[in-house]
Design a protein around this motif. Sequence first.
Motif, PDB file in Angstrom:
ATOM      1  N   ARG A   1       0.837  -1.210   0.000  1.00  0.00           N
ATOM      2  CA  ARG A   1       0.000   0.000   0.000  1.00  0.00           C
ATOM      3  C   ARG A   1       0.866   1.253   0.000  1.00  0.00           C
ATOM      4  O   ARG A   1       0.585   2.223  -0.717  1.00  0.00           O
ATOM      5  CB  ARG A   1      -0.931  -0.018   1.215  1.00  0.00           C
TER       6      ARG A   1
ATOM      7  N   ALA B   1       1.132   4.230  -2.929  1.00  0.00           N
ATOM      8  CA  ALA B   1       1.015   5.660  -2.643  1.00  0.00           C
ATOM      9  C   ALA B   1       2.235   6.421  -3.143  1.00  0.00           C
ATOM     10  O   ALA B   1       2.116   7.516  -3.718  1.00  0.00           O
ATOM     11  CB  ALA B   1       0.819   5.879  -1.143  1.00  0.00           C
TER      12      ALA B   1
ATOM     13  N   GLU C   1      -9.298   4.785   1.817  1.00  0.00           N
ATOM     14  CA  GLU C   1      -8.838   5.961   1.067  1.00  0.00           C
ATOM     15  C   GLU C   1      -9.941   6.617   0.252  1.00  0.00           C
ATOM     16  O   GLU C   1      -9.773   7.740  -0.234  1.00  0.00           O
ATOM     17  CB  GLU C   1      -7.690   5.572   0.111  1.00  0.00           C
ATOM     18  N   ARG C   2     -11.050   5.955   0.069  1.00  0.00           N
ATOM     19  CA  ARG C   2     -12.141   6.493  -0.733  1.00  0.00           C
ATOM     20  C   ARG C   2     -13.119   7.245   0.156  1.00  0.00           C
ATOM     21  O   ARG C   2     -13.417   6.794   1.259  1.00  0.00           O
ATOM     22  CB  ARG C   2     -12.863   5.368  -1.478  1.00  0.00           C
TER      23      ARG C   2
ATOM     24  N   GLU D   1      -7.518   6.343  -4.538  1.00  0.00           N
ATOM     25  CA  GLU D   1      -6.469   7.147  -3.918  1.00  0.00           C
ATOM     26  C   GLU D   1      -5.884   8.161  -4.886  1.00  0.00           C
ATOM     27  O   GLU D   1      -5.478   9.253  -4.490  1.00  0.00           O
ATOM     28  CB  GLU D   1      -5.370   6.218  -3.394  1.00  0.00           C
ATOM     29  N   SER D   2      -5.876   7.841  -6.178  1.00  0.00           N
ATOM     30  CA  SER D   2      -5.234   8.710  -7.164  1.00  0.00           C
ATOM     31  C   SER D   2      -6.220   9.582  -7.927  1.00  0.00           C
ATOM     32  O   SER D   2      -5.813  10.417  -8.732  1.00  0.00           O
ATOM     33  CB  SER D   2      -4.471   7.851  -8.170  1.00  0.00           C
TER      34      SER D   2
ATOM     35  N   THR E   1      -1.175  12.358  -6.786  1.00  0.00           N
ATOM     36  CA  THR E   1      -1.220  12.909  -5.429  1.00  0.00           C
ATOM     37  C   THR E   1      -0.140  13.938  -5.168  1.00  0.00           C
ATOM     38  O   THR E   1       0.017  14.388  -4.035  1.00  0.00           O
ATOM     39  CB  THR E   1      -1.090  11.772  -4.396  1.00  0.00           C
TER      40      THR E   1
END
Length: 681
Positions: free
Chosen positions: A371, A375, A609-610, A646-647, A679
């Motif tokens: 993870r 990121a 993350e959402r 996340e992105s 990010t």
Amino acid sequence: MRPLNLLLPLALMGFIAQAQAETTQPDDPFFPIEELRKAQRFPDALQAIQTLLAQDPGNRRALRLQVLTLDDMGASQQAWQLMQAHPEDFATYEREKVEDDRIAHRIRWGTAYAADEVDREKETRNALALLRQLQDQHPRQTTWEATRLRVDALSSLNQLQRHQEVIDGYDALKRDQIDVPAYILPTVADSMMALRRPEDASAVLLTYLKTSPGDVNARILLSYAWIEQERFDRALPLLEQLSREQPAWPRREGALRGYENWDKYSADMTLAMARSFAQDNASAERALRALIAIGPTDSALQAALGAVEARRQRPSAALERYAMALTLDPRQRDARFGQVDALTALNRPDQATAVLSDLRTRYPEDLRGPRAQRALDLKRGWQFRVEAGRGRSDAREGGTSNSPLGSRDGSLLLEADSPLMDDRWRAALLARDDWASLSGEHVRYRGVGAGIRYRYDRLGVSVDALQAIDRYDRGATTVAVKADWRFSDAWTGTVAATTNDPEASLQARRLGITANSVGVGATYAPSDTTEIATKLSHFRYDDGNRRDQLGIDARQRLSSQPHLLVDGLASVYTSRGSDGADAAYFNPSRDASAAFGVRLDHIGWRRYEREFRQILDVTVGPYWQEGYGTSIVPAISYRHRWAPAESNRLEYGVSWSRPVYDGRRENRVSLDVIWRWGTAE
């Protein structure tokens, strides 16, 4: 459910019955030993057995009781070794119990602080291999021991972080209609949490707590399961109750002083972290600092405070705490992963990559590694940004709008940044289109170009060059240079200079007048709850007009709830134009404004993350323009922010205000959409 039968060979049943009959005689020398064993006074029983063996070293009955007593005391390895001399003296269920106890103890040894960090899982792997060997080569004849081996395998798999295999093994037990022992349920729930299945984990833990309501660790794990389901209404009361129930220094009856209660420590630290997860980082920080004042050499506390410092937008302070934690315990894994996040936030991707590479080499099984790698890859990879907006301004009394944006306006910005080069550089492609409808004429700035970005550690620099392709100043080049410097976690300064600035008045551009600009700014953000930003700009128009602008925006957290943040907002603005009303565009000789209001930031939905957020800003304040007096200007904006991945981030909103230009009030409504991929800043 399948009954747990004990399948005993008939010959051994007779032997055991005879042994039991012998112990019923008070004059039998083994009678006091059996009584001590029944009373679970195993050390006293072992001492009596040793006395008998000193007199008669070959006494098989004493040797058998010695093995069973050692096993009952937890010395299963020694018991197993002694049992090898005369395995025929033991019933099948006794022999299997000793063998399986040995495996279980070796699994527990795997949780101890490893002497060899490189091969820290050696004990657990060896224990699992022995367990599989017993299952394959010596299938258990006792139903319970066969079940126990399957259950103990789940413990070892969990320690090895092979979490899917834990869940598969648990599901297989249920499919076989085996009554799964309660003691393994927290282990199963832990693996479910690692696989991000908090709903299943909470169901398993609630079942377990019906049989063991006082298990503090299980209640703490349940609180995390509630947190990951966004059920702070259940997690926080559970932890607060747990903290109240646990005395700091419990005292046993007759004791002169109390003893350390590590359950109290666990409850208090978890409660502090839960408050941080619930967006109340300030109270979490206070609680952790109070705990650190009691135990400053506790590495877990230092790492926890580092995580809260990071959430409070203090990456340098977080990095310092992580270093303290690792000094106290070089194997503090939370601190090591925290270092990756802090170094990434500090724009040191090379250092973050080095730390993460070492972590993934040392702990390849840790799910946080992949993870964190994702990121970091997103931060270093392609970055895309699209911004679009439309606005409408209508004079309240009718007629032509005095707004410098005209009666209608719009904007479009496209930007694509390359992946990070040499951990510092990016190339960019840019396009922008700003337009306004002024007295029926469609005036615009449209340009395309490229740029270069440098960002590492404290320094960020960008240089963009755009060529105008609109009819008002075709071929003209816009060059924008901007630099920022992070003085500390709290202070950041910026300087900027732009030729043919697209932010200059479109009314002036309609007349063939362009402007160059310079600006400086500073931001003070000591934490996530307070921010003050100041910007001073100077525009030099081609017609000789000079315009200065100063703005200050402030935000202060008023309330922090698990799904709602309330901020107070304040801003002041003043400007002056050297040509004043003589300019052929909106150019107040002096004006000033102030606005005060509130922001409501609500999390409507979140899953790791959402998330989906909605933000409402309401402000009101006076606006003064020299020669036209003072008017009250209200403004409202409402926005949605989606983070489906996340992105991938999408933001859109609508704004309404009633500004005043040259004494004429107008109604303004605008819409805007922002989409970002990646990010990076």
